[in-house]
Design a protein around this motif. Structure first.
Motif, PDB file in Angstrom:
ATOM      1  N   ARG A   1     -39.412  64.600  38.713  1.00 34.90           N
ATOM      2  CA  ARG A   1     -38.803  64.707  40.044  1.00 34.90           C
ATOM      3  C   ARG A   1     -38.250  66.116  40.276  1.00 34.90           C
ATOM      4  NH1 ARG A   1     -35.060  59.410  40.066  1.00 34.90           N
ATOM      5  NH2 ARG A   1     -34.533  60.194  42.147  1.00 34.90           N
TER       6      ARG A   1
ATOM      7  N   ASN B   1     -35.316  62.574  34.682  1.00 37.67           N
ATOM      8  CA  ASN B   1     -35.755  63.024  36.025  1.00 37.67           C
ATOM      9  C   ASN B   1     -36.679  64.251  35.983  1.00 37.67           C
ATOM     10  OD1 ASN B   1     -32.628  62.251  37.790  1.00 37.67           O
ATOM     11  ND2 ASN B   1     -34.179  60.915  36.969  1.00 37.67           N
TER      12      ASN B   1
ATOM     13  N   ASN C   1     -40.183  59.013  53.749  1.00 38.83           N
ATOM     14  CA  ASN C   1     -40.495  57.914  52.824  1.00 38.83           C
ATOM     15  C   ASN C   1     -41.553  57.012  53.443  1.00 38.83           C
ATOM     16  OD1 ASN C   1     -40.539  56.069  50.818  1.00 38.83           O
ATOM     17  ND2 ASN C   1     -38.402  55.499  50.924  1.00 38.83           N
TER      18      ASN C   1
ATOM     19  N   ASP D   1     -38.187  60.660  47.469  1.00 39.29           N
ATOM     20  CA  ASP D   1     -37.167  61.105  46.526  1.00 39.29           C
ATOM     21  C   ASP D   1     -36.133  61.991  47.224  1.00 39.29           C
ATOM     22  OD1 ASP D   1     -35.726  61.550  44.264  1.00 39.29           O
ATOM     23  OD2 ASP D   1     -37.284  62.667  43.189  1.00 39.29           O
TER      24      ASP D   1
ATOM     25  N   LYS E   1     -33.064  62.369  46.741  1.00 37.02           N
ATOM     26  CA  LYS E   1     -32.170  63.054  45.811  1.00 37.02           C
ATOM     27  C   LYS E   1     -32.705  64.446  45.434  1.00 37.02           C
ATOM     28  CE  LYS E   1     -29.767  62.206  41.422  1.00 37.02           C
ATOM     29  NZ  LYS E   1     -29.601  61.267  40.296  1.00 37.02           N
ATOM     30  N   TYR E   2     -34.033  64.541  45.340  1.00 40.40           N
ATOM     31  CA  TYR E   2     -34.641  65.808  44.929  1.00 40.40           C
ATOM     32  C   TYR E   2     -35.544  66.409  46.016  1.00 40.40           C
ATOM     33  CZ  TYR E   2     -32.731  64.809  40.316  1.00 40.40           C
ATOM     34  OH  TYR E   2     -31.875  64.538  39.271  1.00 40.40           O
TER      35      TYR E   2
ATOM     36  N   SER F   1     -37.005  65.252  49.045  1.00 37.87           N
ATOM     37  CA  SER F   1     -37.992  64.622  49.935  1.00 37.87           C
ATOM     38  C   SER F   1     -37.397  64.383  51.315  1.00 37.87           C
ATOM     39  CB  SER F   1     -38.460  63.286  49.354  1.00 37.87           C
ATOM     40  OG  SER F   1     -39.299  62.626  50.273  1.00 37.87           O
TER      41      SER F   1
ATOM     42  N   THR G   1     -39.232  53.893  39.850  1.00 35.91           N
ATOM     43  CA  THR G   1     -40.525  54.272  39.271  1.00 35.91           C
ATOM     44  C   THR G   1     -41.173  53.015  38.711  1.00 35.91           C
ATOM     45  OG1 THR G   1     -39.697  56.462  38.677  1.00 35.91           O
ATOM     46  CG2 THR G   1     -41.649  55.698  37.508  1.00 35.91           C
TER      47      THR G   1
ATOM     48  N   ASP H   1     -36.972  55.199  35.681  1.00 32.20           N
ATOM     49  CA  ASP H   1     -36.027  55.075  36.797  1.00 32.20           C
ATOM     50  C   ASP H   1     -36.287  53.769  37.535  1.00 32.20           C
ATOM     51  OD1 ASP H   1     -34.994  57.574  36.251  1.00 32.20           O
ATOM     52  OD2 ASP H   1     -36.281  58.605  37.686  1.00 32.20           O
TER      53      ASP H   1
ATOM     54  N   LEU I   1     -40.328  55.150  45.860  1.00 31.15           N
ATOM     55  CA  LEU I   1     -40.523  56.440  45.205  1.00 31.15           C
ATOM     56  C   LEU I   1     -41.989  56.595  44.806  1.00 31.15           C
ATOM     57  CD1 LEU I   1     -38.812  58.873  44.009  1.00 31.15           C
ATOM     58  CD2 LEU I   1     -38.909  57.639  41.841  1.00 31.15           C
TER      59      LEU I   1
END
Length: 299
Positions: free
Chosen positions: A240, A237, A261, A253, A255-256, A258, A143, A140, A266
């Motif tokens: 994640r 993914n 930050n 993250d 999107k999943y 989190s 990553t 990703d 990530l």
């Protein structure tokens, strides 16, 4: 004036942030001899990293203690410098790189050139304009870590066709939210993709691609845990989604799952890739050092 550090190599300028400010004003102070437009284009080309990730936003907020790295000059970019990655190994069949967070593996509709694949293509074509680079697997954009490319069709096919057999180890470092109480374990589920391109674990057995992720806790505190994660399967993914399933999403993250930050990237890094060479069969192992911020937050 930003504090300059001793340069680690001839292609980079290093600075330490001493006060909270935005990235463009910081760079203008750091490079007083350059015009505003010149500094902007350095940013746009992806020549600037904050701590260990590429940053192109002019108004990106900086905090005291962060390290800014600037790839020195246009000549370096044209001649030899690879932006956002370093080559760990290269022979006539393969190239192995350490990719920084923020660099795309391959082109998207929006970005064609600022990718690992495009830069490596340019790199091999310096030797012979007919040379090519082939994508074997992907990381990703956000990553970082070890990534493998093939330099010919035969090597690519061999690696992809025998991937499960050839790859002996894929180990990641994952900085996740919260304290993971169980010191080691694994997650097994069937992964599917929604219409909005979100991956998720299906509650129905055999409904989707089977994915298995093993993990162990390296260190943790009440807020964060640093995990060593090994992939038994390599689905899109996978880590994640599985960390979200575990109730400890990967830091940064959104999107999943989190919620924060704190490392401004990530919290996922491909630490080890070990595989049999497509031509010689020799077992090779490559490592990329885990970002310091992963350790600092989970101490």
């Amino acid at each position: 004036m930003p504090k300059k550090q001793p340069s680690r190599d001839k292609n980079n300028l290093l600075f330490t942030v001493e006060k909270q400010m935005e990235l463009l004003p910081f760079l203008l102070e750091a490079m007083p001899n350059r015009s505003r437009n010149s500094v902007k284009s350095i940013l746009t080309r992806g020549q600037v990293t904050v701590d260990d990730h590429i940053e192109t936003k002019h108004n990106y907020p900086l905090y005291s203690g962060q390290t800014i790295k600037i790839l020195k000059n246009k000549a370096a970019v044209k001649e030899s410098a690879l932006i956002g990655m370093t080559i760990l190994y290269e022979d006539e069949d393969i190239i192995v790189i350490n990719k920084e967070a923020g660099l795309l593996s391959i082109a998207t509709q929006k970005e064609k050139k600022q990718t690992a694949h495009h830069q490596l293509m340019e790199h091999v074509r310096k030797e012979d304009p007919l040379n090519r680079v082939f994508v074997v697997h992907r990381l990703d954009k956000d990553t970082s870590g070890v990534m493998l490319f093939a330099k010919n069709e035969a090597a690519k096919r061999k690696l992809q066709d025998t991937w499960k057999k050839s790859v002996k180890e894929r180990t990641y470092a994952a900085l996740v939210e919260g304290k993971v109480e169980k010191q080691k374990g694994y997650i097994s589920s069937w992964l599917k993709e929604s219409k909005t391109h979100m991956m998720y674990s299906s509650p129905v057995k055999n409904d989707g691609q089977h994915a298995i992720t093993h993990y162990k806790v390296v260190q943790s505190n009440t807020d964060f845990s640093l995990l060593e994660v090994q992939l038994e399967t390599g689905r899109k993914n996978q880590i994640r989604v599985h960390m979200q399933d575990l109730g400890h999403p990967v830091v940064g993250d959104k999107k999943y799952g989190s919620k924060q930050n704190v490392i401004r990237r990530l919290g996922l890094h491909a630490k080890i890739l070990s595989f049999n060479h497509p031509s010689t069969g020799q077992l090779l192992l490559f490592k990329a050092e885990v970002p310091k911020s992963f350790y600092a937050k989970s101490k």
